[in-house]
Scaffold this motif. Structure first.
Motif, PDB file in Angstrom:
ATOM      1  N   THR A  99       0.866  -1.294   0.389  1.00 31.79           N
ATOM      2  CA  THR A  99       0.548  -0.066   0.456  1.00 31.79           C
ATOM      3  C   THR A  99       1.089   1.252   0.356  1.00 31.79           C
ATOM      4  O   THR A  99       2.480   1.325   0.882  1.00 31.79           O
ATOM      5  CB  THR A  99      -1.427  -0.289   1.292  1.00 31.79           C
ATOM      6  OG1 THR A  99      -1.755  -1.458   1.441  1.00 31.79           O
ATOM      7  CG2 THR A  99      -1.508   1.441   1.114  1.00 31.79           C
ATOM      8  N   LYS A 100       0.843   2.139  -1.082  1.00 34.01           N
ATOM      9  CA  LYS A 100       1.534   3.318  -1.070  1.00 34.01           C
ATOM     10  C   LYS A 100       0.224   4.526  -1.136  1.00 34.01           C
ATOM     11  O   LYS A 100      -1.050   4.068  -1.160  1.00 34.01           O
ATOM     12  CB  LYS A 100       2.387   3.155  -2.493  1.00 34.01           C
ATOM     13  CG  LYS A 100       3.638   2.881  -2.275  1.00 34.01           C
ATOM     14  CD  LYS A 100       4.262   2.176  -0.831  1.00 34.01           C
ATOM     15  CE  LYS A 100       5.895   0.894  -1.537  1.00 34.01           C
ATOM     16  NZ  LYS A 100       6.335   1.656   0.074  1.00 34.01           N
ATOM     17  N   VAL A 101       1.345   5.618  -0.715  1.00 36.04           N
ATOM     18  CA  VAL A 101      -0.026   6.595  -0.851  1.00 36.04           C
ATOM     19  C   VAL A 101       0.623   7.266  -2.445  1.00 36.04           C
ATOM     20  O   VAL A 101       1.826   7.527  -2.403  1.00 36.04           O
ATOM     21  CB  VAL A 101       0.491   7.836  -0.264  1.00 36.04           C
ATOM     22  CG1 VAL A 101      -0.370   8.829   0.140  1.00 36.04           C
ATOM     23  CG2 VAL A 101      -0.366   6.824   1.813  1.00 36.04           C
ATOM     24  N   PHE A 102      -0.357   7.648  -3.089  1.00 39.91           N
ATOM     25  CA  PHE A 102       0.481   9.174  -4.391  1.00 39.91           C
ATOM     26  C   PHE A 102      -0.356  10.174  -4.037  1.00 39.91           C
ATOM     27  O   PHE A 102      -1.205  10.489  -3.716  1.00 39.91           O
ATOM     28  CB  PHE A 102      -0.120   8.174  -5.805  1.00 39.91           C
ATOM     29  CG  PHE A 102       0.846   6.655  -5.923  1.00 39.91           C
ATOM     30  CD1 PHE A 102       0.879   6.604  -7.107  1.00 39.91           C
ATOM     31  CD2 PHE A 102       0.351   5.471  -5.650  1.00 39.91           C
ATOM     32  CE1 PHE A 102       1.916   5.292  -7.302  1.00 39.91           C
ATOM     33  CE2 PHE A 102       0.531   4.808  -5.874  1.00 39.91           C
ATOM     34  CZ  PHE A 102       1.068   4.497  -6.737  1.00 39.91           C
ATOM     35  N   TYR A 103       0.526  11.079  -5.019  1.00 39.82           N
ATOM     36  CA  TYR A 103       0.791  12.789  -4.847  1.00 39.82           C
ATOM     37  C   TYR A 103       0.443  12.853  -5.836  1.00 39.82           C
ATOM     38  O   TYR A 103       0.984  12.714  -7.251  1.00 39.82           O
ATOM     39  CB  TYR A 103       1.358  13.624  -4.140  1.00 39.82           C
ATOM     40  CG  TYR A 103       1.548  13.397  -2.742  1.00 39.82           C
ATOM     41  CD1 TYR A 103       0.598  13.393  -1.620  1.00 39.82           C
ATOM     42  CD2 TYR A 103       2.602  12.161  -2.686  1.00 39.82           C
ATOM     43  CE1 TYR A 103       0.908  13.165  -0.532  1.00 39.82           C
ATOM     44  CE2 TYR A 103       2.713  11.715  -1.247  1.00 39.82           C
ATOM     45  CZ  TYR A 103       1.962  12.120  -0.214  1.00 39.82           C
ATOM     46  OH  TYR A 103       1.828  11.878   1.168  1.00 39.82           O
ATOM     47  N   MET A 104      -0.943  12.898  -6.930  1.00 37.22           N
ATOM     48  CA  MET A 104      -1.493  13.904  -8.129  1.00 37.22           C
ATOM     49  C   MET A 104      -1.836  15.598  -8.021  1.00 37.22           C
ATOM     50  O   MET A 104      -2.475  15.467  -7.452  1.00 37.22           O
ATOM     51  CB  MET A 104      -2.779  13.355  -8.954  1.00 37.22           C
ATOM     52  CG  MET A 104      -2.469  11.475  -9.361  1.00 37.22           C
ATOM     53  SD  MET A 104      -1.674  10.070  -8.450  1.00 37.22           S
ATOM     54  CE  MET A 104      -2.552   9.610  -9.038  1.00 37.22           C
ATOM     55  N   GLN A 105      -0.154  16.027  -8.654  1.00 37.42           N
ATOM     56  CA  GLN A 105      -0.043  17.966  -8.617  1.00 37.42           C
ATOM     57  C   GLN A 105      -0.480  18.499 -10.198  1.00 37.42           C
ATOM     58  O   GLN A 105       0.120  18.433 -11.220  1.00 37.42           O
ATOM     59  CB  GLN A 105       0.901  17.971  -8.123  1.00 37.42           C
ATOM     60  CG  GLN A 105       1.648  17.424  -6.926  1.00 37.42           C
ATOM     61  CD  GLN A 105       2.962  18.302  -6.331  1.00 37.42           C
ATOM     62  OE1 GLN A 105       3.515  17.964  -7.346  1.00 37.42           O
ATOM     63  NE2 GLN A 105       2.960  18.509  -4.861  1.00 37.42           N
ATOM     64  N   PHE A 106      -1.652  18.516 -10.097  1.00 37.14           N
ATOM     65  CA  PHE A 106      -2.510  19.203 -11.260  1.00 37.14           C
ATOM     66  C   PHE A 106      -2.044  20.548 -11.335  1.00 37.14           C
ATOM     67  O   PHE A 106      -1.899  21.498 -10.458  1.00 37.14           O
ATOM     68  CB  PHE A 106      -3.917  18.967 -11.556  1.00 37.14           C
ATOM     69  CG  PHE A 106      -3.868  17.407 -11.496  1.00 37.14           C
ATOM     70  CD1 PHE A 106      -4.437  16.666 -12.657  1.00 37.14           C
ATOM     71  CD2 PHE A 106      -4.749  17.542 -10.203  1.00 37.14           C
ATOM     72  CE1 PHE A 106      -4.568  15.073 -11.775  1.00 37.14           C
ATOM     73  CE2 PHE A 106      -5.021  14.966  -9.743  1.00 37.14           C
ATOM     74  CZ  PHE A 106      -5.191  15.237 -10.947  1.00 37.14           C
ATOM     75  N   PRO A 107      -2.155  21.134 -13.240  1.00 37.69           N
ATOM     76  CA  PRO A 107      -1.528  22.064 -12.556  1.00 37.69           C
ATOM     77  C   PRO A 107      -2.444  23.253 -12.369  1.00 37.69           C
ATOM     78  O   PRO A 107      -1.587  24.555 -12.254  1.00 37.69           O
ATOM     79  CB  PRO A 107      -0.936  22.432 -14.609  1.00 37.69           C
ATOM     80  CG  PRO A 107      -1.809  21.275 -15.029  1.00 37.69           C
ATOM     81  CD  PRO A 107      -1.913  20.339 -13.867  1.00 37.69           C
ATOM     82  N   ASN A 108      -3.505  23.641 -12.005  1.00 37.96           N
ATOM     83  CA  ASN A 108      -4.709  24.110 -11.593  1.00 37.96           C
ATOM     84  C   ASN A 108      -4.755  24.178 -10.498  1.00 37.96           C
ATOM     85  O   ASN A 108      -5.676  24.850 -10.092  1.00 37.96           O
ATOM     86  CB  ASN A 108      -6.312  23.977 -12.634  1.00 37.96           C
ATOM     87  CG  ASN A 108      -6.613  22.826 -11.107  1.00 37.96           C
ATOM     88  OD1 ASN A 108      -5.719  21.933 -10.840  1.00 37.96           O
ATOM     89  ND2 ASN A 108      -7.690  22.153 -11.969  1.00 37.96           N
ATOM     90  N   GLY A 109      -3.409  23.693  -9.603  1.00 36.55           N
ATOM     91  CA  GLY A 109      -3.471  24.606  -8.268  1.00 36.55           C
ATOM     92  C   GLY A 109      -4.663  22.413  -7.296  1.00 36.55           C
ATOM     93  O   GLY A 109      -4.411  23.113  -6.602  1.00 36.55           O
ATOM     94  N   ARG A 110      -4.947  21.658  -7.911  1.00 39.65           N
ATOM     95  CA  ARG A 110      -5.429  20.878  -7.047  1.00 39.65           C
ATOM     96  C   ARG A 110      -4.235  19.770  -7.157  1.00 39.65           C
ATOM     97  O   ARG A 110      -3.541  19.689  -7.671  1.00 39.65           O
ATOM     98  CB  ARG A 110      -6.912  20.473  -8.085  1.00 39.65           C
ATOM     99  CG  ARG A 110      -7.932  19.383  -7.371  1.00 39.65           C
ATOM    100  CD  ARG A 110      -9.136  19.188  -8.202  1.00 39.65           C
ATOM    101  NE  ARG A 110      -9.906  19.848  -8.818  1.00 39.65           N
ATOM    102  CZ  ARG A 110     -10.651  20.799  -7.754  1.00 39.65           C
ATOM    103  NH1 ARG A 110     -11.220  20.750  -6.891  1.00 39.65           N
ATOM    104  NH2 ARG A 110     -10.715  21.849  -8.468  1.00 39.65           N
ATOM    105  N   GLN A 111      -4.947  19.215  -5.963  1.00 35.10           N
ATOM    106  CA  GLN A 111      -3.949  18.361  -5.869  1.00 35.10           C
ATOM    107  C   GLN A 111      -4.394  17.213  -4.859  1.00 35.10           C
ATOM    108  O   GLN A 111      -5.531  17.081  -4.010  1.00 35.10           O
ATOM    109  CB  GLN A 111      -2.499  18.154  -4.454  1.00 35.10           C
ATOM    110  CG  GLN A 111      -1.710  17.281  -4.279  1.00 35.10           C
ATOM    111  CD  GLN A 111      -0.889  17.448  -3.278  1.00 35.10           C
ATOM    112  OE1 GLN A 111       0.303  18.342  -3.685  1.00 35.10           O
ATOM    113  NE2 GLN A 111      -0.582  17.372  -2.093  1.00 35.10           N
ATOM    114  N   ALA A 112      -4.432  15.266  -5.561  1.00 37.81           N
ATOM    115  CA  ALA A 112      -5.132  14.396  -5.036  1.00 37.81           C
ATOM    116  C   ALA A 112      -3.974  14.013  -3.731  1.00 37.81           C
ATOM    117  O   ALA A 112      -2.991  13.329  -4.892  1.00 37.81           O
ATOM    118  CB  ALA A 112      -5.537  13.655  -6.032  1.00 37.81           C
TER     119      ALA A 112
END
Length: 156
Positions: A99-112
């Motif tokens: 189990t890992k944590v992923f960070y998706m950083q989108f160019p519009n400033g939203r991050q998951a």
């Protein structure tokens, strides 16, 4: 009636170019996460609920209520770079079903921030070499997601 100030989509729409994908151990931070620079596709990001049917005998139409829902299935696609130590570590984690944590950083400033239970990987189908590079797919199931936003291009 006051005239509404309706923005043009060109004032706020963002292309996905510049999206960053990072990953690390659960309980870690984005600052300590490893960049997965060869990411080609991350699929839809988010979660949706499910519904339970709760129609009673007295009802003449179906009735529903919200349920917790299932974790989303994720398929992450990467250019196959056997010299990328972060990507090779991810493939090893997928083999080990970690189990890992992923960070998706989108160019519009939203991050998951997404916790994924990994469950294997494979090399995509290899056929005609025209217009296609070797790519790997990593499979997982989402346990949780946390959304945050920052001003677009912050720190860029």
């Amino acid at each position: 009636m006051a005239e509404e100030n309706i923005k043009s989509p060109s004032e706020y729409a963002s292309l996905p170019a510049g999206t960053r994908v990072l990953y690390g151990p659960t309980g870690g931070t984005v600052a300590a996460a490893q960049l997965l620079q060869s990411a080609m596709g991350i699929g839809a990001t988010g979660k949706k609920g499910a519904y339970l049917k709760v129609t009673r005998l007295i009802d003449t139409e179906p009735k529903y209520m919200s349920d917790m829902g299932e974790g989303e299935d994720k398929t992450l696609v990467f250019i196959d770079d056997t010299t990328d130590t972060a990507q090779e570590a991810l493939l090893a984690s997928a083999d080990a079903k970690e189990t890992k944590v992923f960070y998706m950083q989108f160019p519009n400033g939203r991050q998951a921030e997404i916790e994924l239970v990994l469950n294997g990987w494979m090399l995509q189908a290899v056929d005609s070499p025209d217009g296609k590079v070797l790519q790997v797919e990593v499979y997982g199931k989402q346990n949780r997601i946390k959304w945050t936003t920052t001003p677009a291009n912050a720190g860029a």
